[in-house]
Design a protein around this motif. Structure first.
Motif: not given
Length: 175
Positions: A160-166
């Motif tokens: 979720v974090w990677r998807e949100w950031i990148f």
């Protein structure tokens, strides 16, 4: 049926990233189970070699018991401590009994603190520190089930974090 419903829910909640989230959670679960079994087998066999060298009575049975109990927190500690006590109480060398105990402690420390988090982290594509936090944080929060839930939750949060950031920003050019 349940898996398809869960996948649909992830797709609705997270869009296209939902399927990636589900794959990541499956990889983390599989990696945790495989890592636990593989490390327990390695620890049991290495400690079993110590049993054979030290002359522990019924060394093969203790090796099997140690391997099985190594899948539980502190389980192998009970097994190799019992083997050391049995060796000392059955006329064996006290030095050999101490050697069995310390060899077991070294193997368990290395396996549980370095090998296991590395295996679980690699399969879940988690950095070492996050795998470590996931494993022991899950154990603290959820008990024995947390050994598996912790890395799964950490992997899901990382996706979720990677998807949100990148995630690429979609600009609205229709004016």
């Amino acid at each position: 049926m349940l898996a398809s419903r869960f996948l649909e829910t992830c797709d609705k909640l997270f869009g296209e990233a939902g399927e990636g989230l589900m794959e990541k959670m499956v990889d983390a679960t599989r990696g945790t189970v495989n890592g636990t079994v593989l490390v327990a087998a390695g620890e049991g066999l290495l400690i079993g070699v110590g049993y054979l060298i030290a002359g522990v009575p019924n060394a093969i049975i203790f090796t099997i018991l140690t391997t099985a109990l190594a899948m539980l927190p502190f389980g192998a500690w009970v097994a190799f401590s019992a083997a050391a006590l049995m060796l000392a109480s059955n006329g064996g060398s006290e030095l050999a009994a101490a050697g069995v105990f310390f060899w077991g402690a070294i193997v368990m420390f290395a396996g549980d603190h370095f090998v296991w988090p590395t295996l679980v982290g690699d399969s879940a594509r988690l950095p070492f520190l996050l795998a470590f936090v996931g494993i022991f944080g899950g154990l603290t929060a959820f008990g024995l089930l947390g050994l598996f839930l912790g890395p799964v939750i950490m992997a899901a949060l990382m996706v979720v974090w990677r998807e949100w950031i990148f995630r690429p920003v979609v600009s609205d050019t229709a004016a």
